[in-house]
Write a protein that holds these residues in place. Structure first.
Motif, PDB file in Angstrom:
ATOM      1  N   ARG A   1       0.831  -1.202   0.000  1.00  0.00           N
ATOM      2  CA  ARG A   1       0.000   0.000   0.000  1.00  0.00           C
ATOM      3  C   ARG A   1       0.870   1.258   0.000  1.00  0.00           C
ATOM      4  O   ARG A   1       2.008   1.249   0.441  1.00  0.00           O
ATOM      5  N   MET A   2       0.253   2.320  -0.507  1.00  0.00           N
ATOM      6  CA  MET A   2       0.957   3.593  -0.579  1.00  0.00           C
ATOM      7  C   MET A   2       0.290   4.536   0.409  1.00  0.00           C
ATOM      8  O   MET A   2      -0.944   4.576   0.474  1.00  0.00           O
ATOM      9  N   SER A   3       1.071   5.267   1.177  1.00  0.00           N
ATOM     10  CA  SER A   3       0.465   6.233   2.092  1.00  0.00           C
ATOM     11  C   SER A   3      -0.072   7.408   1.282  1.00  0.00           C
ATOM     12  O   SER A   3       0.426   7.680   0.191  1.00  0.00           O
ATOM     13  N   PRO A   4      -1.097   8.083   1.814  1.00  0.00           N
ATOM     14  CA  PRO A   4      -1.649   9.218   1.078  1.00  0.00           C
ATOM     15  C   PRO A   4      -0.575  10.252   0.744  1.00  0.00           C
ATOM     16  O   PRO A   4      -0.607  10.865  -0.317  1.00  0.00           O
ATOM     17  N   LYS A   5       0.387  10.411   1.642  1.00  0.00           N
ATOM     18  CA  LYS A   5       1.450  11.391   1.422  1.00  0.00           C
ATOM     19  C   LYS A   5       2.294  10.994   0.219  1.00  0.00           C
ATOM     20  O   LYS A   5       2.597  11.805  -0.650  1.00  0.00           O
ATOM     21  N   GLU A   6       2.662   9.702   0.193  1.00  0.00           N
ATOM     22  CA  GLU A   6       3.431   9.184  -0.942  1.00  0.00           C
ATOM     23  C   GLU A   6       2.650   9.352  -2.233  1.00  0.00           C
ATOM     24  O   GLU A   6       3.181   9.774  -3.249  1.00  0.00           O
TER      25      GLU A   6
END
Lengths: 252, 211
Positions: free
Chosen positions: A143-148
């Motif tokens: 998963r990708m963090s929203p920031k990333e």
């Protein structure tokens, strides 16, 4: 620039060239003004009746266009000395007479059409993709963090239009510099949770002649990028990865 | 075009460019700072200044030190710098942004600084050996009292200090130390202050020595 109010005629100077090896010439056209015109609609007007201001018959001007909303990059040209997309170059907001030229950093095809395949070659050089062969189900990726995701989204907006290369003084025939676009794309895929696995390959592809180190930091790229991609940040980011890669031998 | 670019690609070039960047700081910038501090002894009078000169000239292994830490690094930095000038182009008319001007000025100031340093080394290091005269407060005073030499020094110092300060700013980007807009702006302010301060020091020294 107060010519925004009603004008009778628009004068457009266009740099014409029949083909890659033909001599270039300038032709001047005169058009009836209509409110809301952009450079593309001017070119369409000229196409209807290809005749210079002096009344000489000529060929219709060749250009490329596609989305007409500044997201494809196809209609990039040099307007009044500055590179930009012609679809969003509004006649009301430009200085007159208009001066339209093809981009100078790419091989010319005809008139305002250039061949930007060197940009595609650059993307191949830096391996700007995530290699998954798709022969079997790997399951969901990390998963990708929203920031990333947000950071990567900005970089993903690149439409390979060529503005950054056109405006870059370090991108020229004497120099092997690959240019900001490809470096930023390498950073984009290096920041991908799955793409990270091949980060070193991409980074190493820019540790060559013409790689990220050749950037001279004139920083015109960020100024002209129609998508406001933080290109200079990407280059510095890549420089940091390269420095780390460089000192990687200390781990051994 | 893409083929010729591919042909040119080799890893060596990457190292050369990074070494060029590194040499600009270690040791060239460090030496520049040391040099300006030594010069500033002019402010303490002829005896103090001559004392510093004599101390530096009496260092053991002087020639190897001078060649390894001053001569050779400047020479290599300059040779590659000239090559960078050759690979550059200008488009200030279309894109007259501040950073684009700095890009241009970094190259021009490098070339001016090179001419200045070459003359300076000849005047105060090599000529004295060749013609057997001593470099001291008096000799510097004599040179600085010649109007064209003094003017050349002022121009040379402006170029050198700009190249130094902007070079440090570039170094931080080339090595990935300052990445974002904000950090680059802050480093820009810091190096501007350092550059101006060093220029002021150098200027004061050559003005005071004229008497």
């Amino acid at each position: 620039m107060n010519q925004t109010i009603k004008r009778e005629d628009i004068e457009i100077k266009i740099k014409r060239q029949e083909g890659p090896n033909s001599p270039a010439r300038w032709e001047t056209f005169s058009l009836k003004y209509r409110p809301g015109m952009n450079v593309i609609s001017c070119l369409m007007e000229i196409r209807k009746k290809p005749q210079t201001k002096e009344g000489m018959k000529t060929t219709p001007v060749c250009w490329e266009q596609n989305c007409l909303e500044e997201v494809c990059g196809a209609c990039t040209m040099v307007i009044n000395g500055r590179v930009r997309q012609s679809c969003t170059a509004l006649v009301d907001k430009l200085e007159h007479p208009l001066r339209i030229e093809p981009m100078s950093k790419f091989p010319l095809v005809r008139d305002l059409v250039v061949n930007r395949s060197s940009m595609f070659e650059s993307l191949k050089k830096v391996k700007a993709w995530v290699p998954v062969d798709g022969t079997y189900d790997l399951g969901p990726g990390p998963r990708m963090s929203p920031k990333e995701a947000q950071y990567r989204y900005e970089l993903s907006k690149c439409m390979t239009c060529g503005c950054c290369l056109e405006a870059c003084p370090q991108y020229n025939p004497q120099s092997a510099f690959i240019g900001p676009a490809a470096i930023s794309q390498a950073v984009l895929f290096n920041a991908h949770p799955t793409g990270k696995r091949n980060a070193s390959e991409r980074t190493r592809s820019l540790m060559v002649s013409g790689g990220a180190q050749d950037c001279g930091n004139a920083q015109n790229c960020v100024q002209v990028c129609p998508q406001n991609i933080p290109l200079t940040q990407s280059i510095a980011e890549m420089n940091r990865d390269i420095t780390k890669e460089l000192f990687g031998f200390l781990k051994e | 075009m893409s083929e010729s670019v591919a042909e040119k690609i080799d890893v060596k070039h990457f190292y050369l460019r990074r070494i060029h960047s590194l040499l600009g700081v270690f040791p060239v910038s460090i030496f520049l700072v040391e040099h300006m501090i030594a010069n500033a002894f002019i402010l303490k009078g002829p005896e103090a200044y001559n004392g510093v000169i004599n101390l530096l000239r009496s260092l053991p292994y002087l020639i190897p030190i001078e060649i390894t830490f001053i001569g050779l690094p400047i020479f290599l930095h300059a040779v590659y710098g000239i090559y960078i000038c050759y690979t550059s182009s200008l488009n200030l008319k279309s894109y007259g942004y501040a950073k684009n001007w700095f890009y241009f000025l970094q190259r021009v100031s490098g070339l001016i600084a090179l001419a200045f340093i070459a003359y300076h080394i000849w005047d105060f290091r090599i000529a004295s050996e060749v013609f057997h005269f001593e470099v001291n407060y008096e000799a510097v005073r004599r040179s600085m009292r010649v109007p064209w030499i003094f003017s050349f020094y002022v121009v040379g110092l402006v170029a050198t200090m700009f190249h130094f300060a902007n070079g440090l700013w570039l170094f931080c980007i080339t090595w990935g130390i300052t990445i974002g807009k904000k950090s680059q702006r802050i480093s820009g302010i810091i190096f501007s202050v350092i550059g101006f301060a060093l220029f002021a020091m150098a200027l004061q020294s050559i003005i005071v020595v004229r008497g």
